[in-house]
Enzyme design. Structure first.
Site, mmCIF file in Angstrom:
data_model
loop_
_atom_site.group_PDB
_atom_site.id
_atom_site.type_symbol
_atom_site.label_atom_id
_atom_site.label_comp_id
_atom_site.label_asym_id
_atom_site.label_seq_id
_atom_site.Cartn_x
_atom_site.Cartn_y
_atom_site.Cartn_z
ATOM 1 N N GLY A 1 -7.169 52.425 14.744
ATOM 2 C CA GLY A 1 -6.941 51.785 13.446
ATOM 3 C C GLY A 1 -5.681 50.934 13.513
ATOM 4 O O GLY A 1 -4.789 51.194 14.325
ATOM 5 N N GLY A 51 -9.058 55.512 16.277
ATOM 6 C CA GLY A 51 -10.155 55.051 15.430
ATOM 7 C C GLY A 51 -11.378 54.601 16.200
ATOM 8 O O GLY A 51 -12.499 54.688 15.699
ATOM 9 N N GLU A 110 -2.101 60.430 19.225
ATOM 10 C CA GLU A 110 -1.434 60.399 17.912
ATOM 11 C C GLU A 110 -0.162 61.229 17.813
ATOM 12 O O GLU A 110 0.716 60.920 16.999
ATOM 13 C CB GLU A 110 -2.420 60.839 16.821
ATOM 14 N N ASP A 160 -6.952 62.339 14.438
ATOM 15 C CA ASP A 160 -7.795 62.379 13.236
ATOM 16 C C ASP A 160 -9.197 61.849 13.545
ATOM 17 O O ASP A 160 -9.729 62.111 14.610
ATOM 18 C CB ASP A 160 -7.112 61.633 12.083
#
EC number: 3.1.2.4
Length: 386
Positions: free
Chosen positions: A98, A146, A169, A177
């Site tokens: 992302g 992402g 991350e 995530d």
């Protein structure tokens, strides 16, 4: 009016026309750039999604997420669409994640886009996981964060020797995530816990051997594979699987090499089976091998808060559905936006690039159970619901 005046007027008119044309194109480019960040095309029997920001390693924006989600739902209902293919443009990346720098900068400027971005991204991850049509992700090149969420929950994931997988991350004050809490604890042994806490990178055929990809294809055959899939007539899931299996069987690159972590799996399974990050660290110290000490060095650089969140996320996620995991991760994402470490991690890694984040708290001992519980707390009416 003399000839000279006529020429002068004509040249002025042409200059005016040129300026207007340029302005028109600028206006058009502003309008269409965002649309062209992702290409959505019906080709043969398939809907084809192409992530089209190669200069930015196909990093996901909110606009891209919205377009993909909307089209995915349409193709799912379309009787003439038999499969969905997703790929990245440019050859260097499938999707590097992302566009989190934009999210961090917007949050600091008090533009509250994070709740919307994460909500819609996780809704898309769930749509991929529950897609009623066969979904084929061609994970060629960098596939992180992402980008993993756009691929790993789909039915078929095809890696090439250029695939580079990671969930990095914890190095930016976040957590793995996009459903990481679902797929990581379901990998062999404690491999997922190791990948989540260290951000370790897997390459090529190892992405398949780890269980993240379902198939491996030599990159020079990738275009042919896509053509063969598009040429199928009203294919069933089995027809698609058969084509993928044929290409997988014929792939030659690194066929005889063993999994790069094979020799370390016993260490990974014993060291990362502990219930606290402190115990994992103690296990690595006790092991004392060069591999264990290397992982210790890596873990010590990560955000202490992120490490504790991540371990609990995976432990809880191991017995949850994908939707339950995404609801949990949405709560965690919003807590991280309110905290210090995410913005500091983005600054250190992506903005100033000094690679020296100053975590707060800086020590695992200072991350209390109360801090941790607050991250996992329900958001009530603001929770992510499916």
């Amino acid at each position: 009016m003399g000839q000279r005046e006529v020429w002068r007027l004509m040249s002025r008119f042409n200059a005016f026309k040129r300026t207007n044309t340029i302005l028109h194109h600028l206006r058009m480019s502003k309008h269409t750039d965002a649309a062209e960040d992702v290409l959505l095309e019906k080709k043969g029997c398939a809907g084809v999604i192409t992530l089209n920001r190669p200069k930015f390693l196909n990093a996901l924006t909110l606009n891209m997420i919205r377009q993909i989600y909307s089209q995915l739902k349409k193709w799912e209902q379309d009787p003439e669409t038999f499969l969905i293919i997703i790929k990245g443009a440019g050859g260097k990346a499938f999707c590097a994640g992302g566009d989190i720098r934009v999210i961090s900068e917007a949050e600091k400027a008090k533009q509250n886009i994070a709740p919307v971005f994460f909500r819609e991204e996780y809704m898309l991850n769930n749509a991929v996981g529950s897609c009623q049509k066969p979904y084929v992700a061609l994970i060629h090149g960098i596939t992180m964060g992402g980008g993993v969420g756009l691929s790993v929950h789909g039915q078929f994931r095809v890696a090439t020797e250029k695939c580079l997988f990671a969930m990095p991350e914890t190095a930016i004050g976040l957590f793995p995530d996009v459903g990481g809490g679902y797929f990581l604890p379901r990998l062999q042994g404690k491999l997922g816990y190791f990948l989540a806490l260290t951000g370790f990178r897997l390459k090529g055929r190892d992405v398949y051997r780890a269980g993240i990809a379902t198939h491996f294809v030599d990159s020079e055959k990738l275009a042919m594979l896509e053509e063969d899939l598009l040429a199928l007539k009203s294919p069933s899931k089995e027809n698609i699987a058969s084509v993928l299996e044929n290409y997988h069987t014929e792939s030659k690159i690194d066929r005889d090499k063993s999994f790069m972590l094979e020799e370390h799996m016993d260490k990974i399974n014993s060291c990362f089976s502990a219930n606290t990050v402190e115990e994992i660290i103690e296990n690595l110290k006790q092991d004392g091998s060069s591999f264990a000490l290397e992982q210790l060095k890596v873990i010590n650089k990560m955000s202490p808060t992120s490490l504790k969140i991540t371990l609990r996320q995976l432990m809880e996620g191991s017995s949850k559905t994908l939707q339950e995991v995404l609801t949990m991760e949405y709560r965690l994402s919003q807590a991280c936006m309110r905290g210090h470490d995410f913005h500091e991690g983005v600054r250190a890694v992506l903005i100033d690039k000094d690679q020296s984040p100053k975590w707060k708290p800086a020590d695992l001992k200072e991350v209390t159970d109360e801090d941790l519980n607050n991250h996992f707390k329900s958001l009530g009416s603001n929770d992510l619901k499916f």
